[in-house]
Design a protein around this motif. Structure first.
Motif, PDB file in Angstrom:
ATOM      1  N   ASN A 210       0.844  -1.178   0.000  1.00 34.74           N
ATOM      2  CA  ASN A 210       0.000   0.000   0.000  1.00 34.74           C
ATOM      3  C   ASN A 210       0.891   1.243   0.000  1.00 34.74           C
ATOM      4  OD1 ASN A 210      -3.057  -0.473   0.172  1.00 34.74           O
ATOM      5  ND2 ASN A 210      -2.255  -2.048   1.531  1.00 34.74           N
ATOM      6  N   GLN A 211       0.367   2.350   0.449  1.00 37.91           N
ATOM      7  CA  GLN A 211       1.124   3.614   0.448  1.00 37.91           C
ATOM      8  C   GLN A 211       1.144   4.231   1.839  1.00 37.91           C
ATOM      9  OE1 GLN A 211      -0.492   6.089  -2.697  1.00 37.91           O
ATOM     10  NE2 GLN A 211      -0.319   4.459  -4.216  1.00 37.91           N
ATOM     11  N   LEU A 212       1.186   3.403   2.858  1.00 37.57           N
ATOM     12  CA  LEU A 212       1.159   3.878   4.231  1.00 37.57           C
ATOM     13  C   LEU A 212       2.450   4.603   4.597  1.00 37.57           C
ATOM     14  CD1 LEU A 212      -0.462   0.813   5.996  1.00 37.57           C
ATOM     15  CD2 LEU A 212      -1.425   3.114   5.885  1.00 37.57           C
ATOM     16  N   THR A 213       2.308   5.753   5.235  1.00 40.37           N
ATOM     17  CA  THR A 213       3.428   6.489   5.800  1.00 40.37           C
ATOM     18  C   THR A 213       3.223   6.601   7.306  1.00 40.37           C
ATOM     19  OG1 THR A 213       2.334   8.617   5.480  1.00 40.37           O
ATOM     20  CG2 THR A 213       3.705   7.819   3.669  1.00 40.37           C
ATOM     21  N   ASP A 214       4.215   7.146   7.999  1.00 41.49           N
ATOM     22  CA  ASP A 214       4.096   7.291   9.451  1.00 41.49           C
ATOM     23  C   ASP A 214       2.884   8.133   9.833  1.00 41.49           C
ATOM     24  OD1 ASP A 214       6.390   5.835   9.514  1.00 41.49           O
ATOM     25  OD2 ASP A 214       7.711   7.498   9.980  1.00 41.49           O
ATOM     26  N   SER A 215       2.583   9.144   9.042  1.00 39.87           N
ATOM     27  CA  SER A 215       1.459  10.021   9.362  1.00 39.87           C
ATOM     28  C   SER A 215       0.111   9.347   9.135  1.00 39.87           C
ATOM     29  CB  SER A 215       1.536  11.303   8.526  1.00 39.87           C
ATOM     30  OG  SER A 215       1.468  10.993   7.138  1.00 39.87           O
ATOM     31  N   GLY A 216       0.092   8.233   8.421  1.00 44.61           N
ATOM     32  CA  GLY A 216      -1.154   7.513   8.185  1.00 44.61           C
ATOM     33  C   GLY A 216      -1.536   6.575   9.311  1.00 44.61           C
ATOM     34  N   LEU A 217      -0.644   6.444  10.313  1.00 46.06           N
ATOM     35  CA  LEU A 217      -0.896   5.614  11.483  1.00 46.06           C
ATOM     36  C   LEU A 217      -0.660   6.452  12.730  1.00 46.06           C
ATOM     37  CD1 LEU A 217       1.189   2.473  10.401  1.00 46.06           C
ATOM     38  CD2 LEU A 217      -1.264   2.804  10.069  1.00 46.06           C
ATOM     39  N   ASP A 218      -1.289   6.083  13.828  1.00 45.53           N
ATOM     40  CA  ASP A 218      -0.976   6.736  15.104  1.00 45.53           C
ATOM     41  C   ASP A 218      -0.947   5.687  16.205  1.00 45.53           C
ATOM     42  OD1 ASP A 218      -3.608   6.298  16.095  1.00 45.53           O
ATOM     43  OD2 ASP A 218      -4.296   8.170  15.195  1.00 45.53           O
ATOM     44  N   ALA A 219      -0.729   6.113  17.424  1.00 42.66           N
ATOM     45  CA  ALA A 219      -0.557   5.179  18.533  1.00 42.66           C
ATOM     46  C   ALA A 219      -1.826   4.402  18.857  1.00 42.66           C
ATOM     47  CB  ALA A 219      -0.070   5.932  19.770  1.00 42.66           C
ATOM     48  N   THR A 220      -2.983   4.850  18.343  1.00 46.14           N
ATOM     49  CA  THR A 220      -4.238   4.155  18.631  1.00 46.14           C
ATOM     50  C   THR A 220      -4.687   3.240  17.494  1.00 46.14           C
ATOM     51  OG1 THR A 220      -5.661   5.893  17.664  1.00 46.14           O
ATOM     52  CG2 THR A 220      -4.952   6.174  19.959  1.00 46.14           C
ATOM     53  N   THR A 221      -3.971   3.234  16.375  1.00 42.95           N
ATOM     54  CA  THR A 221      -4.422   2.493  15.194  1.00 42.95           C
ATOM     55  C   THR A 221      -4.688   1.024  15.508  1.00 42.95           C
ATOM     56  OG1 THR A 221      -3.232   3.983  13.708  1.00 42.95           O
ATOM     57  CG2 THR A 221      -3.828   1.829  12.850  1.00 42.95           C
ATOM     58  N   PHE A 222      -3.759   0.391  16.204  1.00 41.77           N
ATOM     59  CA  PHE A 222      -3.887  -1.044  16.474  1.00 41.77           C
ATOM     60  C   PHE A 222      -4.185  -1.333  17.947  1.00 41.77           C
ATOM     61  CE2 PHE A 222      -0.558  -0.404  13.178  1.00 41.77           C
ATOM     62  CZ  PHE A 222      -1.263  -0.899  12.090  1.00 41.77           C
ATOM     63  N   SER A 223      -4.481  -0.312  18.713  1.00 37.92           N
ATOM     64  CA  SER A 223      -4.538  -0.457  20.169  1.00 37.92           C
ATOM     65  C   SER A 223      -5.683  -1.340  20.650  1.00 37.92           C
ATOM     66  CB  SER A 223      -4.645   0.922  20.828  1.00 37.92           C
ATOM     67  OG  SER A 223      -5.830   1.583  20.420  1.00 37.92           O
ATOM     68  N   LYS A 224      -6.740  -1.487  19.867  1.00 41.05           N
ATOM     69  CA  LYS A 224      -7.893  -2.297  20.289  1.00 41.05           C
ATOM     70  C   LYS A 224      -7.829  -3.738  19.773  1.00 41.05           C
ATOM     71  CE  LYS A 224      -9.922   1.231  22.247  1.00 41.05           C
ATOM     72  NZ  LYS A 224     -10.070   1.312  23.718  1.00 41.05           N
ATOM     73  N   LEU A 225      -6.808  -4.060  19.020  1.00 41.64           N
ATOM     74  CA  LEU A 225      -6.717  -5.387  18.412  1.00 41.64           C
ATOM     75  C   LEU A 225      -6.023  -6.339  19.384  1.00 41.64           C
ATOM     76  CD1 LEU A 225      -5.754  -4.342  14.779  1.00 41.64           C
ATOM     77  CD2 LEU A 225      -8.031  -4.603  15.795  1.00 41.64           C
ATOM     78  N   HIS A 226      -6.720  -6.714  20.434  1.00 42.77           N
ATOM     79  CA  HIS A 226      -6.125  -7.460  21.533  1.00 42.77           C
ATOM     80  C   HIS A 226      -5.881  -8.926  21.210  1.00 42.77           C
ATOM     81  CE1 HIS A 226      -6.683  -3.899  23.839  1.00 42.77           C
ATOM     82  NE2 HIS A 226      -8.010  -3.983  23.853  1.00 42.77           N
ATOM     83  N   ARG A 227      -6.311  -9.374  20.032  1.00 44.90           N
ATOM     84  CA  ARG A 227      -6.071 -10.763  19.642  1.00 44.90           C
ATOM     85  C   ARG A 227      -5.202 -10.872  18.389  1.00 44.90           C
ATOM     86  NH1 ARG A 227     -11.970 -13.757  20.477  1.00 44.90           N
ATOM     87  NH2 ARG A 227     -12.394 -12.961  22.584  1.00 44.90           N
ATOM     88  N   LEU A 228      -4.714  -9.753  17.906  1.00 41.82           N
ATOM     89  CA  LEU A 228      -3.954  -9.768  16.653  1.00 41.82           C
ATOM     90  C   LEU A 228      -2.649 -10.540  16.815  1.00 41.82           C
ATOM     91  CD1 LEU A 228      -4.299  -8.581  13.786  1.00 41.82           C
ATOM     92  CD2 LEU A 228      -2.721  -6.768  14.472  1.00 41.82           C
ATOM     93  N   GLU A 229      -2.419 -11.493  15.905  1.00 37.84           N
ATOM     94  CA  GLU A 229      -1.223 -12.314  15.940  1.00 37.84           C
ATOM     95  C   GLU A 229      -0.318 -12.079  14.738  1.00 37.84           C
ATOM     96  OE1 GLU A 229      -2.605 -16.303  16.195  1.00 37.84           O
ATOM     97  OE2 GLU A 229      -3.564 -16.039  18.148  1.00 37.84           O
ATOM     98  N   TYR A 230      -0.909 -11.683  13.615  1.00 33.88           N
ATOM     99  CA  TYR A 230      -0.138 -11.537  12.370  1.00 33.88           C
ATOM    100  C   TYR A 230      -0.429 -10.168  11.773  1.00 33.88           C
ATOM    101  CZ  TYR A 230       1.906 -12.807   7.838  1.00 33.88           C
ATOM    102  OH  TYR A 230       2.686 -12.852   6.706  1.00 33.88           O
ATOM    103  N   LEU A 231       0.610  -9.373  11.581  1.00 32.12           N
ATOM    104  CA  LEU A 231       0.463  -8.036  10.993  1.00 32.12           C
ATOM    105  C   LEU A 231       1.505  -7.852   9.903  1.00 32.12           C
ATOM    106  CD1 LEU A 231      -0.713  -5.184  10.888  1.00 32.12           C
ATOM    107  CD2 LEU A 231       0.839  -4.540  12.753  1.00 32.12           C
TER     108      LEU A 231
END
Length: 541
Positions: A210-231
């Motif tokens: 994709n075209q993700l940059t640092d500004s396209g994510l923040d500290a809360t982007t993945f914060s609720k994914l409490h079961r995420l195993e593969y990113l």
């Protein structure tokens, strides 16, 4: 056809405004046009403009059969339609907007080429139909041209693939029941705040290419994914490791970004991480500070292929099993550079800048669990000393080796595969007894050296011998006396002639099945020995 698939599931009673994604000029509300209706208009429908047909809420069970070919906007919402006839759709090649909201159309009611002739279609509304049955568990819309997803489109599905479309951001209204989400190969540059806040069951998330940059994510982007195993965030434009990564991650793929520096604090909580992939970034001399990865106590594999590191990262996790560092700029190995990883089983330092003078005699001393060592493509002029006794595979091809001495190979009783291809070895440079202790060696690659004949006293357990691309001009009758288990022999591209191989050379090789002598000055006829008789098994006591 560039079709923006807008799947709306608006839970509103009564009919929607006709094709609401367009402004009033492109699809006027009924009664607003001052033009008289066109002559060809289906019964009971309204045609306020020559290019507009509105058949809303007429309880139609059959698709209207006399819609004008000039129609660009057709609304059939709130009816009882069960199928779309191909012969009727194919006439409407100028259609730009099609509203089928709230009908009974199932996938069986769609002909295979339903929309093929609608080359101008830009907006289609198919919400509240039966395209996606309630029993559906996986929705795969990969490789379409989806640009937007509307709320409740997919209901409650555990797996969803929207890869290879044209999404520019992560849709904010995905099903909360998702366990696996494929968004790779899109144009995503941003994950809107809260877009992944409800997907608490998500285990796998694919955002690569994709075209993700640092500004396209923040500290809360993945914060609720409490079961995420593969990113997977590989093949983007990230300059730093994202903040707020879930503690549950087992695999984190950050390869092929623009990461120059790894901040320890951003990985500190990932104690269960097993695989960290950072290949093809821009990590230089200060890119991995000493101890930056030490908190990753469960790390099994670290991929750093294709960066700019000039030494092995220091203070790595003690349980690390695989360290993959080829195509960097590592020029030296000190006595303690690998001391922090005593459980290492695989070490790949291929295609760096290692010279024999800068590899310490005790560089590998603590790696008692090491099974695979790859030092190919460096600048070594002699075999490293102190190699671990448990090695199974040793790759030293494409160095500058001229001599082989028995001391560095002494004690390697478990070595099964040894590659010495593309060096400058001659038979005279191979010391007596060099192969003596390699009792388990099955594959030996001596191809593309400067050998003039088959080296003597090769290991007895050898099954595969590569000698192609040398200067061998003669194979004597005793060439393979020490290798009775040989199964495959490669002698192509040498200097062999029709009579260069002694007839007795292969007599004792009862297991030999492949002999490659192509690419020599003359065709070489080789007669394989007869198949060995089956040996009877000894009777038990």
């Amino acid at each position: 056809m560039r079709l923006s698939l807008l799947l709306l599931l608006l839970l509103l009673p009564g009919p929607q405004p006709a094709l609401g994604m367009e402004d009033d000029a492109s699809f006027p509300h009924l009664g607003e046009s001052s033009q008289p209706p066109p002559r060809a208009c289906p019964p009971r429908c309204s045609c306020p403009r020559p290019d507009t047909v509105d058949c809303d809420g007429l309880d139609l069970r059959v698709f209207p059969d006399n819609i004008t070919r000039a129609a660009q906007h057709l609304s059939l919402q709130n009816n009882q339609l069960q199928e779309l006839p191909y012969n009727e759709l194919s006439r409407l090649s100028g259609l730009r907007t099609l509203n089928l909201h709230n009908n009974l159309i199932s996938s069986e009611g769609l002909p295979d080429e339903a929309f093929e002739s609608l080359t101008q279609l830009q907006h289609i509304y198919v919400a509240h139909n039966k395209f996606l049955p309630r029993s559906l568990r996986v929705a795969d819309l990969a490789a379409n041209e989806v640009t937007e997803i509307f709320p409740l489109t997919f209901g409650e599905k555990p797996a969803l693939s929207l890869s290879s479309n044209q999404l520019s951001y992560v849709p904010p209204s995905l099903p909360p029941s998702l366990e696996r989400l494929h968004l790779q190969n899109n144009l995503i540059s941003k994950v809107p705040r809260g877009a992944l806040s409800r997907q608490t069951h998500l285990r796998e998330l694919y955002l690569q290419h994709n075209q993700l940059t640092d500004s396209g994510l923040d500290a809360t982007t993945f914060s609720k994914l409490h079961r995420l195993e593969y990113l997977d965030l590989s093949h983007n434009q990230l300059a730093a490791v994202p903040a707020g990564l879930p503690r549950t991650l087992a695999v984190l793929h950050l390869g092929r970004n623009r990461i120059r520096w790894v901040e320890a604090a951003r990985l500190g909580g990932l104690r269960g991480l097993r695989y960290l992939l950072l290949q093809h970034n821009q990590l230089g001399a200060t890119g991995l500070p000493a101890g930056a990865l030490r908190p990753l106590r469960g790390l099994h594999t670290l991929h750093l292929y294709g960066n700019r590191l000039d030494r092995v990262p220091q203070a790595l996790p003690r349980r690390l099993r695989a360290l993959v560092l080829p195509h960097n700029r590592v020029a030296a190995l000190g006595a303690r550079d690998l001391a922090s990883t005593p459980r290492l089983a695989e070490l790949n330092l291929a295609y760096n800048c290692l010279a024999s003078a800068r590899v310490h005699l005790r560089a590998f001393r603590r790696l008692r669990a090491l099974r695979s060592l790859d030092l190919a493509g460096n600048q070594l002029t002699q075999l490293p000393s102190g190699l671990p006794a448990g090695l199974h595979t040793l790759r030293l091809q494409r160095n500058q080796l001229r001599t082989l001495e028995p001391e560095p190979l002494a004690g390697l009783h478990q070595l099964q595969e040894l590659s010495l291809a593309h060096n400058r070895l001659r038979v005279g440079g191979i010391g007596p007894g060099t192969w003596h202790e390699l009792q388990a060696l099955q594959v030996l690659d001596l191809s593309h050296n400067e050998l003039s004949f088959v080296p003597p006293d090769l290991p007895e357990a050898l099954e595969e011998l590569h000698l192609q691309g040398n200067r061998i001009g003669h194979v004597g009758p005793e060439a393979f006396l020490s290798t009775p288990r040989l199964r495959a022999l490669f002698l192509r591209a040498n200097r062999l002639h029709m009579t260069s191989i002694a007839p007795e050379a292969f007599l004792g090789l009862l297991h030999l099945r492949v002999v490659d002598t192509t690419g020599n000055p003359e065709p070489v006829l080789v007669r394989l020995p007869p198949t060995a008789p089956r040996q009877p098994r000894a009777a038990g006591p």
